[in-house]
Design a protein around this motif. Structure first.
Motif, short mmCIF file in Angstrom:
data_model
loop_
_atom_site.label_atom_id
_atom_site.label_comp_id
_atom_site.label_asym_id
_atom_site.label_seq_id
_atom_site.Cartn_x
_atom_site.Cartn_y
_atom_site.Cartn_z
N PRO A 117 0.81 -1.23 0.00
CA PRO A 117 0.00 0.00 0.00
C PRO A 117 0.84 1.28 0.00
CG PRO A 117 -0.17 -1.11 2.13
CD PRO A 117 0.50 -2.06 1.18
N VAL A 118 2.03 1.25 0.58
CA VAL A 118 2.90 2.43 0.51
C VAL A 118 3.28 2.71 -0.94
CG1 VAL A 118 5.22 3.29 1.02
CG2 VAL A 118 3.82 2.34 2.85
N ILE A 119 3.72 1.67 -1.65
CA ILE A 119 4.08 1.84 -3.06
C ILE A 119 2.89 2.35 -3.87
CG2 ILE A 119 4.63 0.55 -5.17
CD1 ILE A 119 6.57 -1.12 -3.42
N ASN A 120 1.72 1.80 -3.61
CA ASN A 120 0.54 2.22 -4.36
C ASN A 120 0.08 3.63 -4.00
OD1 ASN A 120 0.42 -0.13 -5.86
ND2 ASN A 120 -0.83 -1.20 -4.34
N ALA A 121 0.25 4.00 -2.72
CA ALA A 121 -0.07 5.38 -2.34
C ALA A 121 0.85 6.36 -3.07
CB ALA A 121 0.06 5.55 -0.83
N PHE A 138 -7.46 1.91 -4.20
CA PHE A 138 -6.74 2.95 -4.95
C PHE A 138 -7.44 3.29 -6.27
CE2 PHE A 138 -3.68 0.89 -2.17
CZ PHE A 138 -3.06 1.97 -1.58
N GLY A 139 -8.64 2.78 -6.45
CA GLY A 139 -9.39 3.09 -7.67
C GLY A 139 -9.56 1.86 -8.55
N LYS A 140 -10.79 1.56 -8.92
CA LYS A 140 -11.11 0.39 -9.74
C LYS A 140 -10.78 0.65 -11.20
CE LYS A 140 -13.16 -3.63 -10.54
NZ LYS A 140 -12.57 -4.92 -10.07
N ALA A 141 -9.96 -0.19 -11.79
CA ALA A 141 -9.58 -0.05 -13.19
C ALA A 141 -10.44 -0.94 -14.07
CB ALA A 141 -8.11 -0.40 -13.37
N TYR A 153 -3.30 -2.05 -6.57
CA TYR A 153 -3.28 -0.72 -7.19
C TYR A 153 -4.45 -0.55 -8.16
CZ TYR A 153 -1.20 2.98 -10.22
OH TYR A 153 -0.94 4.10 -10.97
N LEU A 154 -4.80 -1.62 -8.88
CA LEU A 154 -5.85 -1.56 -9.89
C LEU A 154 -7.20 -2.04 -9.36
CD1 LEU A 154 -3.68 -3.11 -12.73
CD2 LEU A 154 -4.27 -0.69 -12.49
N GLU A 155 -7.23 -2.42 -8.07
CA GLU A 155 -8.42 -2.96 -7.41
C GLU A 155 -9.00 -4.14 -8.19
OE1 GLU A 155 -12.47 -1.37 -5.19
OE2 GLU A 155 -10.95 0.10 -5.78
N THR A 156 -8.13 -5.13 -8.39
CA THR A 156 -8.54 -6.36 -9.05
C THR A 156 -7.84 -7.51 -8.34
OG1 THR A 156 -8.76 -7.49 -11.19
CG2 THR A 156 -6.75 -6.20 -10.84
N THR A 157 -7.68 -8.64 -9.01
CA THR A 157 -7.01 -9.79 -8.43
C THR A 157 -5.85 -10.22 -9.31
OG1 THR A 157 -8.38 -11.40 -9.62
CG2 THR A 157 -9.20 -10.59 -7.47
#
Length: 245
Positions: A78-82, A119-122, A184-188
Motif C-alpha cells: 500500500p505504501v508503493i501504491n499510495a 486505490f481506484g477500480k480499473a 493498485y488496480l483494485e482487481t485480483t
C-alpha cells in the motif's frame, strides 16, 4: 539500524510513467511531536536523466490502528501504491535535486467498511494498457546498461510471493501476477493473468504461468509507450509550473 532497500523493479503508473521506488525501512515516530510515523524514500523516474523525487511517507494514527505491523511484508504494497497514486494525481514533482516532500499515507486509501486498501477500480481496457506498459518498461529498463540484473529482480519477486520460474539470470521476464499491482488496480492477480492471456492472443506477450515476456510486436510499439510517458511528464511539469506561478 535503518535498512536501505534498493528495489530495481519497475512500478508503472496509470499515466504510463516507469518508476523505481527505494524505501528506507523501518517507519519511525515523528520527531516533531505529531502523532504519525515516517518512512523516507526516493522515487526515480526511469528513462530520464536522473529525475527523482525524495519523499517522506507520513502514516497517520488512524491507519496505524488497522495495519498488522509497520514491517515491509505488511505495508510495503500500500505504501508503493499510495506513492503511485500521488504521481497519478500529479502531486509529486520530479527534479534532479529537490526538497523532501511529505506524502500522506492516510485513511483515504483504506475502506474501513470493506476492510481493504483501495486505490481506484480499473476497467479491463485500462488494465490491458497497464500490462502492456509494465512489460514494455520492465523489458526496456532491464535491457539498459543502467537497469537491474534480472537475477536480482527475480529474487525480489520471489520474496514477494512470485512463483519460481526456470530461467537464466538474463531472461527478460516480468511478473504479471503481482498482488501489489492487483491492489493498485483494485482487481485480483488472477484477473491480471486473464488480461495478460488476451495480450498473448494478440501476439504482444508470451505468458508462462505468472510470467510474461515481451514479443517483437510489443517492443515494436516503443513509440506509443514513449509518447505516453512524455505526455504524462509534460502534464505533470505544466501543473507544477502553474502552481509556482
Amino acid at each position: 539500524m535503518t535498512q536501505a532497500r534498493e528495489p530495481k523493479k519497475i512500478w508503472v503508473t496509470l499515466g504510463g510513467l516507469p518508476l523505481t521506488i527505494s524505501l528506507e525501512w523501518p517507519f519511525h515516530r515523528s520527531t516533531s511531536g505529531a502523532d504519525f510515523w515516517v518512512l523516507h524514500g526516493d522515487i526515480r523516474l526511469e528513462n530520464t536523466d536522473g529525475l527523482h523525487a525524495p519523499v517522506a511517507v507520513n502514516l497517520s494514527a488512524t491507519v496505524r490502528e488497522v495495519v498488522v505491523s509497520l514491517e515491509p511484508e505488511d505495508v510495503e504494497a500500500p505504501v508503493i501504491n499510495a506513492l503511485r497514486k500521488e504521481v497519478d494525481h500529479r502531486q509529486i514533482e520530479f527534479v534532479k535535486s529537490g526538497k523532501l516532500k511529505p506524502v500522506a499515507f492516510s485513511s483515504r486509501h483504506y475502506d474501513f467498511k470493506r476492510g481493504k486498501w483501495v486505490f481506484g477500480k480499473a476497467t479491463d481496457d485500462v488494465i490491458a494498457t497497464f500490462l502492456e506498459r509494465k512489460v514494455y518498461w520492465g523489458t526496456k529498463v532491464k535491457s539498459s546498461p543502467f537497469g537491474s540484473a534480472q537475477g536480482v529482480l527475480l529474487a525480489k519477486d520471489a520474496r514477494n510471493g512470485a512463483p519460481s520460474v526456470d530461467a537464466a539470470p538474463d531472461e527478460k521476464r516480468v511478473w504479471i501476477g503481482d498482488p501489489t499491482d492487483a491492489q493498485y488496480l483494485e482487481t485480483t492477480p488472477g484477473h491480471l493473468l486473464e488480461i495478460a492471456g488476451r495480450l498473448a492472443g494478440d501476439g504482444l506477450v508470451r505468458v508462462e504461468r505468472e510470467w510474461a515476456e515481451a514479443t517483437a510486436g510489443l517492443m515494436g510499439q516503443a513509440g506509443k509507450f514513449e509518447a505516453a510517458m512524455r505526455a504524462a511528464v509534460e502534464a505533470l511539469e505544466n501543473k507544477h509550473a502553474f502552481e509556482r506561478g
